[in-house]
Design a protein around this motif. Structure first.
Motif, PDB file in Angstrom:
ATOM      1  N   LEU A 131    -182.201  -9.788  44.803  1.00 12.22           N
ATOM      2  CA  LEU A 131    -183.028 -10.562  45.724  1.00 12.22           C
ATOM      3  C   LEU A 131    -183.724 -11.698  44.978  1.00 12.22           C
ATOM      4  N   ARG A 132    -183.685 -12.879  45.562  1.00 13.03           N
ATOM      5  CA  ARG A 132    -184.227 -14.079  44.925  1.00 13.03           C
ATOM      6  C   ARG A 132    -185.748 -14.013  44.819  1.00 13.03           C
ATOM      7  N   ASP A 133    -186.252 -14.331  43.644  1.00 12.12           N
ATOM      8  CA  ASP A 133    -187.683 -14.401  43.393  1.00 12.12           C
ATOM      9  C   ASP A 133    -187.933 -15.604  42.487  1.00 12.12           C
ATOM     10  N   GLY A 134    -188.115 -16.766  43.091  1.00 16.37           N
ATOM     11  CA  GLY A 134    -188.300 -17.985  42.308  1.00 16.37           C
ATOM     12  C   GLY A 134    -187.054 -18.349  41.530  1.00 16.37           C
ATOM     13  N   ASP A 135    -187.172 -18.421  40.220  1.00 16.59           N
ATOM     14  CA  ASP A 135    -186.050 -18.795  39.359  1.00 16.59           C
ATOM     15  C   ASP A 135    -185.262 -17.587  38.868  1.00 16.59           C
ATOM     16  N   HIS A 136    -185.483 -16.437  39.479  1.00 15.06           N
ATOM     17  CA  HIS A 136    -184.790 -15.214  39.071  1.00 15.06           C
ATOM     18  C   HIS A 136    -184.256 -14.446  40.277  1.00 15.06           C
ATOM     19  N   TYR A 137    -183.290 -13.578  39.991  1.00  9.33           N
ATOM     20  CA  TYR A 137    -182.876 -12.548  40.941  1.00  9.33           C
ATOM     21  C   TYR A 137    -183.433 -11.230  40.417  1.00  9.33           C
ATOM     22  N   ILE A 138    -183.925 -10.398  41.315  1.00 11.75           N
ATOM     23  CA  ILE A 138    -184.390  -9.056  40.941  1.00 11.75           C
ATOM     24  C   ILE A 138    -183.292  -8.075  41.338  1.00 11.75           C
ATOM     25  N   VAL A 139    -182.663  -7.490  40.339  1.00 13.94           N
ATOM     26  CA  VAL A 139    -181.495  -6.635  40.574  1.00 13.94           C
ATOM     27  C   VAL A 139    -181.882  -5.163  40.504  1.00 13.94           C
ATOM     28  N   ASN A 140    -181.435  -4.404  41.509  1.00 20.72           N
ATOM     29  CA  ASN A 140    -181.648  -2.953  41.538  1.00 20.72           C
ATOM     30  C   ASN A 140    -180.371  -2.263  41.989  1.00 20.72           C
ATOM     31  N   GLY A 141    -179.979  -1.247  41.248  1.00 24.51           N
ATOM     32  CA  GLY A 141    -178.777  -0.513  41.623  1.00 24.51           C
ATOM     33  C   GLY A 141    -178.126   0.155  40.435  1.00 24.51           C
ATOM     34  N   GLN A 142    -176.948   0.705  40.682  1.00 29.57           N
ATOM     35  CA  GLN A 142    -176.227   1.452  39.653  1.00 29.57           C
ATOM     36  C   GLN A 142    -174.736   1.191  39.773  1.00 29.57           C
ATOM     37  N   LYS A 143    -174.067   1.051  38.638  1.00 25.05           N
ATOM     38  CA  LYS A 143    -172.614   0.909  38.598  1.00 25.05           C
ATOM     39  C   LYS A 143    -172.035   2.042  37.763  1.00 25.05           C
ATOM     40  N   THR A 144    -170.810   2.437  38.076  1.00 27.91           N
ATOM     41  CA  THR A 144    -170.198   3.538  37.328  1.00 27.91           C
ATOM     42  C   THR A 144    -168.727   3.264  37.044  1.00 27.91           C
ATOM     43  N   PHE A 145    -168.147   4.068  36.139  1.00 26.78           N
ATOM     44  CA  PHE A 145    -166.756   3.928  35.702  1.00 26.78           C
ATOM     45  C   PHE A 145    -166.504   2.531  35.116  1.00 26.78           C
ATOM     46  N   ILE A 146    -167.446   2.022  34.352  1.00 29.78           N
ATOM     47  CA  ILE A 146    -167.333   0.653  33.849  1.00 29.78           C
ATOM     48  C   ILE A 146    -166.620   0.618  32.496  1.00 29.78           C
ATOM     49  N   THR A 147    -165.445   0.033  32.491  1.00 31.02           N
ATOM     50  CA  THR A 147    -164.672  -0.145  31.261  1.00 31.02           C
ATOM     51  C   THR A 147    -165.424  -1.093  30.324  1.00 31.02           C
ATOM     52  N   ASN A 148    -165.486  -0.738  29.048  1.00 28.39           N
ATOM     53  CA  ASN A 148    -166.273  -1.439  28.021  1.00 28.39           C
ATOM     54  C   ASN A 148    -167.772  -1.253  28.236  1.00 28.39           C
ATOM     55  N   GLY A 149    -168.149  -0.253  29.021  1.00 21.64           N
ATOM     56  CA  GLY A 149    -169.551  -0.064  29.382  1.00 21.64           C
ATOM     57  C   GLY A 149    -170.500   0.156  28.224  1.00 21.64           C
ATOM     58  N   ILE A 150    -170.029   0.793  27.153  1.00 23.10           N
ATOM     59  CA  ILE A 150    -170.899   1.037  25.993  1.00 23.10           C
ATOM     60  C   ILE A 150    -171.001  -0.215  25.121  1.00 23.10           C
ATOM     61  N   HIS A 151    -169.889  -0.864  24.870  1.00 17.72           N
ATOM     62  CA  HIS A 151    -169.878  -2.028  23.983  1.00 17.72           C
ATOM     63  C   HIS A 151    -170.378  -3.312  24.663  1.00 17.72           C
ATOM     64  N   THR A 152    -170.307  -3.375  25.982  1.00 23.28           N
ATOM     65  CA  THR A 152    -170.533  -4.661  26.634  1.00 23.28           C
ATOM     66  C   THR A 152    -171.924  -5.236  26.368  1.00 23.28           C
ATOM     67  N   ASN A 153    -171.941  -6.533  26.116  1.00 22.89           N
ATOM     68  CA  ASN A 153    -173.211  -7.251  26.032  1.00 22.89           C
ATOM     69  C   ASN A 153    -173.189  -8.492  26.918  1.00 22.89           C
ATOM     70  N   LEU A 154    -172.166  -8.557  27.794  1.00 20.37           N
ATOM     71  CA  LEU A 154    -172.056  -9.635  28.765  1.00 20.37           C
ATOM     72  C   LEU A 154    -171.268  -9.097  29.964  1.00 20.37           C
ATOM     73  N   ALA A 155    -171.961  -8.756  31.023  1.00 24.19           N
ATOM     74  CA  ALA A 155    -171.319  -8.087  32.151  1.00 24.19           C
ATOM     75  C   ALA A 155    -171.400  -8.928  33.426  1.00 24.19           C
ATOM     76  N   VAL A 156    -170.271  -9.017  34.124  1.00 17.72           N
ATOM     77  CA  VAL A 156    -170.227  -9.668  35.429  1.00 17.72           C
ATOM     78  C   VAL A 156    -170.463  -8.585  36.470  1.00 17.72           C
ATOM     79  N   ILE A 157    -171.519  -8.747  37.251  1.00 19.31           N
ATOM     80  CA  ILE A 157    -171.962  -7.707  38.181  1.00 19.31           C
ATOM     81  C   ILE A 157    -171.814  -8.166  39.630  1.00 19.31           C
ATOM     82  N   ALA A 158    -171.181  -7.336  40.453  1.00 20.10           N
ATOM     83  CA  ALA A 158    -171.104  -7.606  41.891  1.00 20.10           C
ATOM     84  C   ALA A 158    -172.395  -7.091  42.535  1.00 20.10           C
ATOM     85  N   VAL A 159    -173.092  -7.985  43.213  1.00 19.80           N
ATOM     86  CA  VAL A 159    -174.386  -7.633  43.816  1.00 19.80           C
ATOM     87  C   VAL A 159    -174.455  -8.142  45.247  1.00 19.80           C
ATOM     88  N   LYS A 160    -175.382  -7.577  46.011  1.00 20.37           N
ATOM     89  CA  LYS A 160    -175.597  -8.017  47.380  1.00 20.37           C
ATOM     90  C   LYS A 160    -176.821  -8.923  47.389  1.00 20.37           C
TER      91      LYS A 160
END
Length: 382
Positions: free
Chosen positions: A143-172
């Motif tokens: 949800l938009r809050d000024g110059d930021h989005y406030i993200v809440n939720g959980q993703k699972t079964f994410i390949t490279n999930g432990i090593h990742t330091n740059l993730a593309v996230i599908a959000v509503k």
């Protein structure tokens, strides 16, 4: 060593060099990586140094500017070592292309060079605990809050999930969208962003060295400048990129099937039973003949698809067919090849045992094979 008619001398040299690199840097260590349940970061960086990470990226961002045919070679050679190396293929051919296609010049300059060196390891987070293939119904909000989005939720079964330091996230981003898929966007979230945490490394039946994890977002503040493409276009972007993702899965499954047949041929011709080689029994010969035929059919179909995909054609229906049929074929072959290995096929020291547990998930991820059949039926006009 040439596998496809579109391969040139350059492709052949590329494959030969890559195969030598993997023999020295991956194959001899792979069994230990499986026990450690992780591919080390050092291997990622070595791949980057050799030019095997994101070779398709434009030269201005540090890439080699190669076409998808070279990515095919990388995918195949990684799969020949083992399925736990799929994280590199996901980084190269699934996640980074999102940044290439939808990122701004500033985003590309910021992220792509480090994706090429392995300093950034990417992941794409679509799946949620209650949402698999039904992407329109994801619950993670931004949800938009000024110059930021406030993200809440959980993703699972994410390949490279432990090593990742740059993730593309599908959000509503639009909770009131009349059509649910119109409310979905893509955000790029970097490790260290407040509110972004990684969960446990998930214990899987197979692909033990490949790191799969859960990702959590609790009042995670993501700069608006990390929006990938346009707000509300995320679902469309994912549908556009799924053709290449599913093609990559089919390539992996085909390669695994060919590898399993080669392993089994070696075993049945050298193993003796009742005074003769197992390969001398008619039952064995018929099984080998059946498997070899299906593998050849898969390869021919795949070659034509790769050529059409490189040419920029829409082959969604055919790719869905390939993903469904080739992964199912590989799963059947894994059981038949294990059976022909007898008791030794059930031993971890034999590669066929690892194949047997690694292959089944190919019919599940990147859209289940049931979803593939739905797409095929719909596109046939049913």
């Amino acid at each position: 060593m040439v596998r496809y008619k579109f391969e040139s001398t350059e492709h052949e040299l590329f494959r030969k060099t890559l195969r030598k690199f993997l023999a020295e840097e991956a194959e001899v260590h792979y069994a230990q990586w499986e026990k450690d349940h992780l591919v080390p970061l050092d291997f990622w960086r070595k791949c980057g140094e050799m030019g095997y990470l994101c070779p398709q990226v434009e030269e201005q961002y540090g890439g080699l500017g190669l076409d998808f045919s070279f990515s095919v070679i990388i995918q195949e050679e990684l799969e020949r070592i083992g399925s736990s190396l799929i994280g590199i293929g996901l980084h190269n051919d699934i996640v980074v292309p999102y940044i290439e296609a939808y990122g701004t010049d500033a985003q590309k300059s910021r992220w792509l060079p480090k994706c090429i060196t392995g300093d950034y390891i990417t992941a794409i987070a679509m799946t949620e605990p209650g949402t698999g293939s039904d992407l329109a119904n994801i619950q993670t909000t931004a949800l938009r809050d000024g110059d930021h989005y406030i993200v809440n939720g959980q993703k699972t079964f994410i390949t490279n999930g432990i090593h990742t330091n740059l993730a593309v996230i599908a959000v509503k981003t639009n909770l009131s969208a009349v059509k649910k898929h119109h409310g979905i966007s893509l955000l790029v979230i970097e490790e260290g962003t407040p509110g972004f945490t990684k969960g446990r490394k998930l214990e899987k039946v197979g692909m033990h060295a490949q790191d799969t994890a859960e990702l959590y977002f609790e009042d995670c503040r993501v700069p608006v400048e990390n929006l990938l493409g346009e707000e509300g276009k995320g679902f469309t972007y994912m549908m556009e990129k799924l053709q290449q993702e599913r093609l990559a899965v089919a390539i992996a499954a085909q390669t695994a099937a060919e590898d399993m047949l080669a392993l089994t041929m070696d075993y049945v011709t050298s193993r003796q039973a009742f005074g003769k080689a197992i390969s001398d029994f008619q039952h064995t010969q018929f099984k080998i003949a059946e498997m070899a035929t299906k593998i050849e059919l898969g390869k021919t179909f795949l070659e034509s698809l790769i050529e059409e995909h490189i040419a920029g054609k829409n082959v969604v229906t055919k790719v869905s067919m390939a993903k469904y049929w080739i992964t199912e074929n590989a799963r059947e072959l894994s059981a038949q090849c294990m059976q022909l290995h007898g008791g030794y096929g059930y031993m971890e020291e034999y590669k066929i045992a690892r194949r047997y547990r690694d292959i089944p998930v190919m019919s599940i991820y990147a859209g289940t094979n049931e979803v593939m059949k739905m797409i095929i039926a719909k596109n046939l006009g049913l």
